[in-house]
Design a protein around this motif. Structure first.
Motif, PDB file in Angstrom:
ATOM      1  N   SER A  18      51.347  31.820 -20.766  1.00 29.60           N
ATOM      2  CA  SER A  18      50.336  31.860 -21.825  1.00 29.60           C
ATOM      3  C   SER A  18      48.942  32.034 -21.223  1.00 29.60           C
ATOM      4  N   THR A  19      48.703  31.381 -20.113  1.00 29.83           N
ATOM      5  CA  THR A  19      47.409  31.494 -19.437  1.00 29.83           C
ATOM      6  C   THR A  19      47.221  32.879 -18.833  1.00 29.83           C
ATOM      7  N   SER A  47      49.736  34.365 -25.638  1.00 36.27           N
ATOM      8  CA  SER A  47      48.705  33.427 -25.193  1.00 36.27           C
ATOM      9  C   SER A  47      48.929  32.093 -25.880  1.00 36.27           C
ATOM     10  N   TRP A  48      48.021  31.167 -25.648  1.00 29.02           N
ATOM     11  CA  TRP A  48      48.185  29.805 -26.138  1.00 29.02           C
ATOM     12  C   TRP A  48      48.176  29.702 -27.654  1.00 29.02           C
ATOM     13  N   ALA A  79      49.141  25.934 -14.887  1.00 27.43           N
ATOM     14  CA  ALA A  79      48.334  26.676 -15.852  1.00 27.43           C
ATOM     15  C   ALA A  79      46.849  26.381 -15.667  1.00 27.43           C
ATOM     16  N   ALA A 113      43.856  28.900 -14.852  1.00 24.68           N
ATOM     17  CA  ALA A 113      42.668  29.044 -15.693  1.00 24.68           C
ATOM     18  C   ALA A 113      41.394  28.968 -14.852  1.00 24.68           C
ATOM     19  N   GLN A 128      38.942  31.585 -16.701  1.00 20.35           N
ATOM     20  CA  GLN A 128      38.886  31.274 -18.132  1.00 20.35           C
ATOM     21  C   GLN A 128      38.367  29.848 -18.312  1.00 20.35           C
ATOM     22  N   LEU A 131      39.241  27.974 -21.754  1.00 22.80           N
ATOM     23  CA  LEU A 131      40.642  27.557 -21.812  1.00 22.80           C
ATOM     24  C   LEU A 131      40.873  26.363 -20.896  1.00 22.80           C
ATOM     25  N   LEU A 132      40.306  26.403 -19.705  1.00 18.41           N
ATOM     26  CA  LEU A 132      40.449  25.274 -18.789  1.00 18.41           C
ATOM     27  C   LEU A 132      39.911  23.999 -19.436  1.00 18.41           C
TER      28      LEU A 132
END
Length: 619
Positions: A71-72, A78-79, A157, A161, A210, A213-214
Motif C-alpha cells: 500500500s505504501t 494504496s492505504w 511500511a 514512507a 511520503q 503518510l508516515l
C-alpha cells in the motif's frame, strides 16, 4: 535388426497408453519452503513479509506487513483502498472470509451522478471513492489472528514512507497520469517530486518520501503504544488505533481533505463502517473443496464454472485444444452473465440467489445450453431461482436483459487501449503460509495511481465506486446506494483436499481474475502441472462480459490467446470458424501467485507468474 525393430514398436506402444508427461521448463523457479512462504506483487513487499517471519511472526502478521508495504509502494493500490481475504485457521480447520470493502458514502445515489450527465460513477477522483477499507482490514486481521503488535508489522511500511527507491512501474504511472494528478493539490505535492521539469514524476530508483503518510502511520502506532501503557491487551490496543483512524483526528482530516476536493465521504460514513468476518461460499470439484468470498465480489463465478465443467471430460479434450478453449470460454461467459445480473452486496435487499447459482443441478442445466459448433454472442443470465426457494423478483428485467455491446464505430486504437487498461485493471495479491498451518490469501486493491490523496493523511482514496451501476436494468442487485458495497472483481482463493490446505491462490487483473484462476486450478488438477508451471501456463481470456470499470461495455466473441498458440496450424482457424475474434499477447497467465502444500514431503511450493513483478520468498 529384427530385435531392434520389435523393441522400438514395444516402446511406441507403451508410450501410446501412458498419460502424456509435461516436461515444460519454467521461466522462474518454483519456491520451496518448510517453515514459511511469503509472496506478493513486488520484491520489496515480499521482503517485508520475510522480515516479519524471521522475527517470529505468523502468516497473518507477515500478510499484514506485506499489505502495509505494498500500500505504501502504490503497488496498484494504496492505504485508502479495500482489502478482502480468506484465512485458513489450523486451530478450527475452517476457512473464514474477511470483508474490508468500503461502502458508498452519504449522498452517493444514482440521481446524483445522472444529474451530472454520468452513466456510471467516475473512474478517478474524489467522486469515485468509497470509504477506505484497507487500514481497518489490516488491523482487524492482525488483532484477531496475528501475534505481533501493530508497530512491529507496520515497521517496514513506515521505513518505506520515510523513503524507498521507487520502482519503474509506479514512477512511470505517475508521469503517465500527470494530467489527472495535476487536478488534486495533495496528490501533486506527493507525486510531483520534480515540479516544473520536463518529467515531474520520480525517476525509477529515486528515493520517494511520503511525510504525511508516515505521520498517519506514526499516529496509529503511538495510539497502540499508549493503550498498551494503560494496561490494554494486544488486541485492545490495535483496536484503539483502529478507532483513531475511523473516528478520531485521522478520520477528521481524511473527511476534510475529501470534501475540500469535491468528495462525499462524511465522518458518519467512516464511523459506521466496519470490517465483517464471513463464512465463505464453497463447492467441491472432484474431491477438492474450493472456497471463495460471496457475491459482493466476483469469486462465485469460478465456483459456478467448476460446477459446470465437472460435467465435461476436460482431460480428454487436451490442454488448450480448440475444443477445450471453446468449453472454457462458453462456461465462463455463462458464469459472468450471472455475475453481471445477480451479484451484489448481500447485506442489502434483495437477497442474491447464491444457493441457486451454486447448485449442481443449475450447473447441469447451463452446460446443456452450450453450442459445440459456434460461439454464442448472446449468452444471457440463467434463472437460479428454479433451483432454490422463492421466485425471481426480477424476471421481467431478466427477459429484457441485453449486454452493452460496444459500438464498432467507437473502437479506435485509443479506445482499444483504454478498454484493455480498464478490463485488466491491476491490483496486487498476497499469499502467506506458515509451519503452524495458518494460510492467508488476500487480494487488496483501490486507491491506485492516479489517486486523489485526502488532505494531509497521505492516503489515496479508493476508485471502487465505478463498479456500481445506476440502472436496475443492468444489475438490480448492484445499484448504487449509500452504505452499500459495490460488487468488486477482487477474489482470493483457498482450496482444501482431505480437509487440509491444498492450494492458496490469487491474481491481479480486474475482470480477468477468476478467468485466470479457473484455468490455473484446472492446470494443476486436470493436467498435473506443478504450481510454477500452472502460474506460467498459457491462459485464455474472454471479453464477452461487462467490464467492471469505465463504461462497463462488453465485446462478444473476442478471445485473447497467448502468442505461441499461433504455432498450431489448426487451433486458430478452428476458433475463427466458430465465430471468435482472436487477439494475441506474449503473456496471458495473470500474474498469479500461489502456494501448493506438499503434505507428502512436509513442505510448501510457491509459484509466482513470469508476468509482471510479483515475487516470493520461502524458508
Amino acid at each position: 535388426m529384427k530385435k531392434i525393430t520389435i523393441s522400438l514398436l514395444l516402446l511406441l506402444c507403451i508410450q501410446s497408453v501412458l498419460p502424456a508427461q509435461r516436461k515444460e521448463r519454467t521461466e522462474k523457479p518454483a519456491l520451496h519452503g518448510k517453515h514459511w512462504m511469503a509472496i506478493t506483487g513486488k520484491p520489496l513487499g515480499a521482503t517485508a513479509g520475510a522480515m516479519i517471519f524471521q522475527q517470529g511472526g505468523n502468516a497473518i502478521d507477515a500478510a499484514c506487513a506485506m499489505l502495509g508495504a505494498t500500500s505504501t509502494m502504490w503497488d496498484v493500490l494504496s492505504w485508502g483502498g479495500e482489502t478482502q481475504a480468506l484465512i485458513y485457521n489450523p486451530n478450527t480447520g475452517k476457512v473464514i472470509g474477511i470483508n474490508a470493502l468500503g461502502v458508498a458514502p452519504t449522498g452517493a445515489t444514482p440521481e446524483f451522478f445522472k444529474d451530472k450527465g454520468m452513466k456510471h460513477p467516475p473512474e478517478y477522483g474524489p467522486l469515485a471513492a468509497v470509504t477506505p477499507g484497507t487500514p481497518g482490514g489490516l488491523m482487524h486481521m492482525l488483532a484477531e489472528y496475528g501475534t505481533m503488535s501493530l508497530a512491529e508489522v507496520l515497521a517496514p511500511a513506515m521505513e518505506m514512507a520515510r523513503g524507498y527507491p521507487i520502482e519503474a512501474q509506479a514512477a512511470n504511472s505517475i508521469e503517465k497520469y500527470r494530467e489527472e494528478i495535476e487536478q488534486w493539490p495533495y496528490s501533486r505535492e506527493v507525486f510531483f517530486t520534480h515540479p516544473g521539469e520536463e518529467r515531474v514524476a520520480p525517476h525509477p530508483g529515486e528515493i520517494f518520501r511520503q511525510h504525511d503518510l508516515l505521520n498517519t502511520l506514526e499516529k496509529l502506532v503511538k495510539t497502540e503504544a499508549q493503550a498498551l501503557a494503560n494496561g490494554s491487551s494486544r488486541k485492545e490496543a490495535i483496536y484503539a488505533a483502529y478507532d483513531r483512524f475511523y473516528k478520531g483526528d485521522i478520520a477528521r482530516e481524511f473527511v476534510r481533505g475529501c470534501q475540500e476536493q469535491g468528495g462525499l465521504i462524511t465522518l458518519e460514513d467512516l464511523a459506521n463502517w466496519k470490517v465483517l468476518t464471513e463464512e465463505p461460499v464453497t463447492t467441491n470439484y472432484k474431491g477438492i473443496d474450493v472456497f471463495k468470498l460471496t457475491s459482493w465480489v466476483q469469486g462465485p463465478v469460478m465456483l459456478q464454472a467448476l460446477n459446470m465443467l465437472e460435467n465435461l471430460d476436460l482431460k480428454s479434450m487436451g490442454y488448450n485444444s480448440s475444443r477445450y478453449i471453446h468449453a472454457i470460454y462458453q462456461v465462463m461467459n455463462m458464469s459472468f452473465a450471472d455475475r453481471d445480473f445477480y451479484y451484489g452486496d448481500p447485506y442489502f435487499p434483495p437477497e442474491e440467489p447464491i444457493l441457486g447459482l451454486l447448485s449442481k443441478e443449475y450447473a447441469k442445466s447451463r452446460v446443456k445450453e452450450i453450442d459445440w459448433e459456434a460461439n454464442d454472442p448472446n449468452v444471457k443470465p440463467g434463472n437460479p431461482y428454479l433451483y432454490q426457494a422463492g421466485d425471481n423478483p426480477f424476471i421481467d428485467l431478466l427477459k429484457k436483459w441485453e449486454g452493452s455491446a460496444v459500438d464498432p464505430a467507437r473502437q479506435t486504437p485509443e479506445w482499444e487501449e483504454q478498454f484493455k487498461k480498464d478490463f485488466h485493471a491491476g491490483t496486487t495479491t498476497i499469499q502467506a503460509a506458515d509451519a503452524e498451518g495458518w494460510v492467508v490469501s488476500v487480494t487488496p486493491s483501490g486507491g491506485w495511481i492516479p489517486a486523489c490523496i485526502a488532505g494531509r493523511t497521505g492516503i489515496g482514496m479508493s476508485q471502487r465506486m465505478q463498479s456500481f451501476v445506476l440502472d436496475a436494468r443492468q444489475n438490480p442487485y448492484n445499484v448504487l446506494e449509500p452504505g452499500k458495497r459495490p460488487r468488486a472483481t477482487l477474489t482470493p482463493s483457498i482450496a482444501l483436499k482431505n480437509g487440509q490446505p491444498y492450494i492458496s491462490f490469487a491474481v491481479q487483473g480486474g475482470d480477468t481474475q477468476d478467468q485466470n484462476l479457473l484455468q490455473f486450478f484446472l492446470n494443476m488438477v486436470e493436467f498435473d502441472m506443478t504450481v510454477q508451471e500452472a502460474v506460467e501456463a498459457a491462459n485464455i481470456n474472454s471479453f464477452q462480459l461487462h467490464n467492471s470499470f469505465g463504461e462497463h461495455e462488453i465485446k462478444p466473441g473476442e478471445l485473447l490467446l497467448r502468442e505461441d498458440i499461433r504455432q498450431d496450424s489448426t487451433i486458430a482457424p478452428t476458433l475463427e470458424r466458430m465465430g471468435y475474434k482472436l487477439k494475441y499477447e506474449s503473456h496471458t497467465s495473470g500474474p498469479i501467485n500461489a502456494i501448493f502444500f506438499d503434505w507428502q514431503n512436509g513442505s510448501m511450493w510457491g509459484g509466482s507468474s513470469n508476468y509482471g513483478e510479483d515475487y516470493g520468498i520461502g524458508w
